[in-house]
Design a protein around this motif. Sequence first.
Motif, PDB file in Angstrom:
ATOM      1  N   SER A 184       0.834  -1.192   0.000  1.00 58.25           N
ATOM      2  CA  SER A 184       0.000   0.000   0.000  1.00 58.25           C
ATOM      3  C   SER A 184       0.868   1.242   0.000  1.00 58.25           C
ATOM      4  N   SER A 185       0.576   2.172  -0.912  1.00 53.32           N
ATOM      5  CA  SER A 185       1.304   3.440  -0.854  1.00 53.32           C
ATOM      6  C   SER A 185       0.397   4.631  -1.118  1.00 53.32           C
ATOM      7  N   TYR A 186      -0.822   4.351  -1.615  1.00 47.53           N
ATOM      8  CA  TYR A 186      -1.745   5.444  -1.937  1.00 47.53           C
ATOM      9  C   TYR A 186      -2.977   5.364  -1.044  1.00 47.53           C
ATOM     10  N   PRO A 187      -3.051   6.173   0.009  1.00 50.85           N
ATOM     11  CA  PRO A 187      -4.230   6.111   0.840  1.00 50.85           C
ATOM     12  C   PRO A 187      -5.461   6.639   0.105  1.00 50.85           C
ATOM     13  N   ALA A 188      -6.480   5.794  -0.031  1.00 55.59           N
ATOM     14  CA  ALA A 188      -7.789   6.162  -0.584  1.00 55.59           C
ATOM     15  C   ALA A 188      -7.686   7.060  -1.805  1.00 55.59           C
ATOM     16  N   ALA A 189      -8.390   8.196  -1.756  1.00 55.01           N
ATOM     17  CA  ALA A 189      -8.481   9.056  -2.938  1.00 55.01           C
ATOM     18  C   ALA A 189      -7.275   9.978  -3.024  1.00 55.01           C
ATOM     19  N   SER A 190      -6.121   9.376  -3.225  1.00 49.99           N
ATOM     20  CA  SER A 190      -4.911  10.180  -3.329  1.00 49.99           C
ATOM     21  C   SER A 190      -4.144   9.754  -4.563  1.00 49.99           C
ATOM     22  N   THR A 191      -3.432  10.677  -5.161  1.00 51.59           N
ATOM     23  CA  THR A 191      -2.570  10.319  -6.291  1.00 51.59           C
ATOM     24  C   THR A 191      -1.116  10.550  -5.927  1.00 51.59           C
ATOM     25  N   LYS A 192      -0.864  10.680  -4.638  1.00 58.04           N
ATOM     26  CA  LYS A 192       0.496  10.965  -4.184  1.00 58.04           C
ATOM     27  C   LYS A 192       0.946   9.843  -3.258  1.00 58.04           C
ATOM     28  N   SER A 193       2.069   9.218  -3.592  1.00 51.11           N
ATOM     29  CA  SER A 193       2.535   8.085  -2.800  1.00 51.11           C
ATOM     30  C   SER A 193       2.982   8.540  -1.422  1.00 51.11           C
ATOM     31  N   ARG A 194       2.647   7.724  -0.406  1.00 52.71           N
ATOM     32  CA  ARG A 194       3.083   8.047   0.957  1.00 52.71           C
ATOM     33  C   ARG A 194       4.127   7.060   1.441  1.00 52.71           C
ATOM     34  N   GLY A 195       4.816   6.415   0.533  1.00 48.07           N
ATOM     35  CA  GLY A 195       5.822   5.437   0.954  1.00 48.07           C
ATOM     36  C   GLY A 195       5.234   4.048   0.954  1.00 48.07           C
ATOM     37  N   ALA A 196       6.001   3.078   0.458  1.00 42.45           N
ATOM     38  CA  ALA A 196       5.472   1.731   0.277  1.00 42.45           C
ATOM     39  C   ALA A 196       5.525   0.937   1.574  1.00 42.45           C
ATOM     40  N   ARG A 197       4.503   0.134   1.785  1.00 41.68           N
ATOM     41  CA  ARG A 197       4.399  -0.688   2.982  1.00 41.68           C
ATOM     42  C   ARG A 197       3.855  -2.061   2.578  1.00 41.68           C
ATOM     43  N   LEU A 198       4.599  -3.123   2.905  1.00 45.39           N
ATOM     44  CA  LEU A 198       4.083  -4.469   2.631  1.00 45.39           C
ATOM     45  C   LEU A 198       2.984  -4.779   3.637  1.00 45.39           C
ATOM     46  N   LEU A 199       1.815  -5.187   3.134  1.00 50.79           N
ATOM     47  CA  LEU A 199       0.703  -5.400   4.054  1.00 50.79           C
ATOM     48  C   LEU A 199       0.705  -6.785   4.691  1.00 50.79           C
ATOM     49  N   GLU A 200       1.483  -7.707   4.130  1.00 47.21           N
ATOM     50  CA  GLU A 200       1.657  -8.985   4.823  1.00 47.21           C
ATOM     51  C   GLU A 200       2.995  -9.590   4.420  1.00 47.21           C
ATOM     52  N   GLN A 201       3.433 -10.588   5.143  1.00 45.32           N
ATOM     53  CA  GLN A 201       4.709 -11.227   4.830  1.00 45.32           C
ATOM     54  C   GLN A 201       4.604 -12.043   3.544  1.00 45.32           C
ATOM     55  N   ILE A 202       5.706 -12.080   2.805  1.00 45.33           N
ATOM     56  CA  ILE A 202       5.760 -12.939   1.619  1.00 45.33           C
ATOM     57  C   ILE A 202       6.076 -14.349   2.109  1.00 45.33           C
ATOM     58  N   THR A 203       5.229 -15.313   1.754  1.00 42.00           N
ATOM     59  CA  THR A 203       5.415 -16.652   2.319  1.00 42.00           C
ATOM     60  C   THR A 203       6.056 -17.641   1.349  1.00 42.00           C
ATOM     61  N   VAL A 204       6.080 -17.310   0.056  1.00 38.92           N
ATOM     62  CA  VAL A 204       6.627 -18.263  -0.911  1.00 38.92           C
ATOM     63  C   VAL A 204       8.133 -18.466  -0.674  1.00 38.92           C
ATOM     64  N   ASP A 205       8.591 -19.701  -0.919  1.00 40.50           N
ATOM     65  CA  ASP A 205      10.002 -20.020  -0.723  1.00 40.50           C
ATOM     66  C   ASP A 205      10.777 -19.640  -1.984  1.00 40.50           C
ATOM     67  N   VAL A 206      11.680 -18.669  -1.860  1.00 40.62           N
ATOM     68  CA  VAL A 206      12.397 -18.207  -3.060  1.00 40.62           C
ATOM     69  C   VAL A 206      13.876 -18.560  -3.033  1.00 40.62           C
ATOM     70  N   ALA A 207      14.339 -19.209  -1.993  1.00 42.83           N
ATOM     71  CA  ALA A 207      15.772 -19.528  -1.889  1.00 42.83           C
ATOM     72  C   ALA A 207      16.217 -20.354  -3.099  1.00 42.83           C
ATOM     73  N   GLY A 208      17.287 -19.882  -3.766  1.00 44.68           N
ATOM     74  CA  GLY A 208      17.834 -20.604  -4.905  1.00 44.68           C
ATOM     75  C   GLY A 208      16.997 -20.526  -6.164  1.00 44.68           C
ATOM     76  N   ARG A 209      15.948 -19.734  -6.156  1.00 45.90           N
ATOM     77  CA  ARG A 209      15.048 -19.687  -7.326  1.00 45.90           C
ATOM     78  C   ARG A 209      15.220 -18.410  -8.148  1.00 45.90           C
ATOM     79  N   ASP A 210      14.780 -18.481  -9.397  1.00 42.32           N
ATOM     80  CA  ASP A 210      14.732 -17.294 -10.253  1.00 42.32           C
ATOM     81  C   ASP A 210      13.413 -16.583  -9.998  1.00 42.32           C
ATOM     82  N   VAL A 211      13.540 -15.341  -9.497  1.00 43.95           N
ATOM     83  CA  VAL A 211      12.344 -14.595  -9.090  1.00 43.95           C
ATOM     84  C   VAL A 211      12.116 -13.426 -10.043  1.00 43.95           C
ATOM     85  N   LEU A 212      10.882 -13.290 -10.479  1.00 42.37           N
ATOM     86  CA  LEU A 212      10.503 -12.143 -11.301  1.00 42.37           C
ATOM     87  C   LEU A 212       9.403 -11.376 -10.567  1.00 42.37           C
TER      88      LEU A 212
END
Length: 192
Positions: A73-101
């Motif tokens: 989330s970076s755009y609160p509601a009716a805004s067109t101006k970013s307020r800084g990025a925030r991950l809303l939950e942890q990434i759970t997929v296992d990416v060790a040793g993998r090619d990530v896009l």
Amino acid sequence: MQRDIDRILIPSRQIAERVGELAAELADKYAPAGAERSCELTIVAILSGSLIFLADLIRRLPMRMRIALVTVSSYPAASTKSRGARLLEQITVDVAGRDVLIVDDILDTGGTLRAVRAELARRQPRSIRTCVLLRKPGKAPPDVPADFVGFDIDNYFVVGYGLDFDGLYRNLPDIAVLRPELYTSGPGGDRA
Ligand code: 5GP
Ligand code: MG
């Protein structure tokens, strides 16, 4: 909905064509001729803006893949101006040793991609690359590169093809510029 549109920037036909080209570039990079079976890609897509791009892109890719979704989330509601990025939950997929896009809708200031990339880099993937549908000029610092880019656009606030303003317009098939009075007035009208 059409009445709120000032003009269409990229029509759906042109988007579809470019998504096909991007898929070909990605296939070349990750699964060159005949190697489709040995390549396994992990796609981390950033919601919600990339949802339609993701759906179209992955169906044009030939290799085996796993798909993880993250919400930033970076755009609160009716805004067109970013307020800084925030991950809303942890990434759970296992990416060790993998090619990530990482797949996102727009590279603007780079805050979103930087946050997601940093989180993934800590888990020692084999490679991390980024693919964005749109890139705005000049704002992202060099530490946040986009390896695959659909279109470079000028500094408009755009909606459609998954992109929203205040939750609306994601279902427009084209990428469009809103009538300016819709986001330059009212409480969220803080476009820089
Ligand atoms: P950044 O973190 O690079 O500044 O911004 C990236 C995110 O902001 C994108 O993933 C997208 O969700 C949002 N964003 C940036 N520019 C636009 C825009 O013109 N229209 C919409 N709808 N979202 C935007
Ligand atoms: Mg986004």
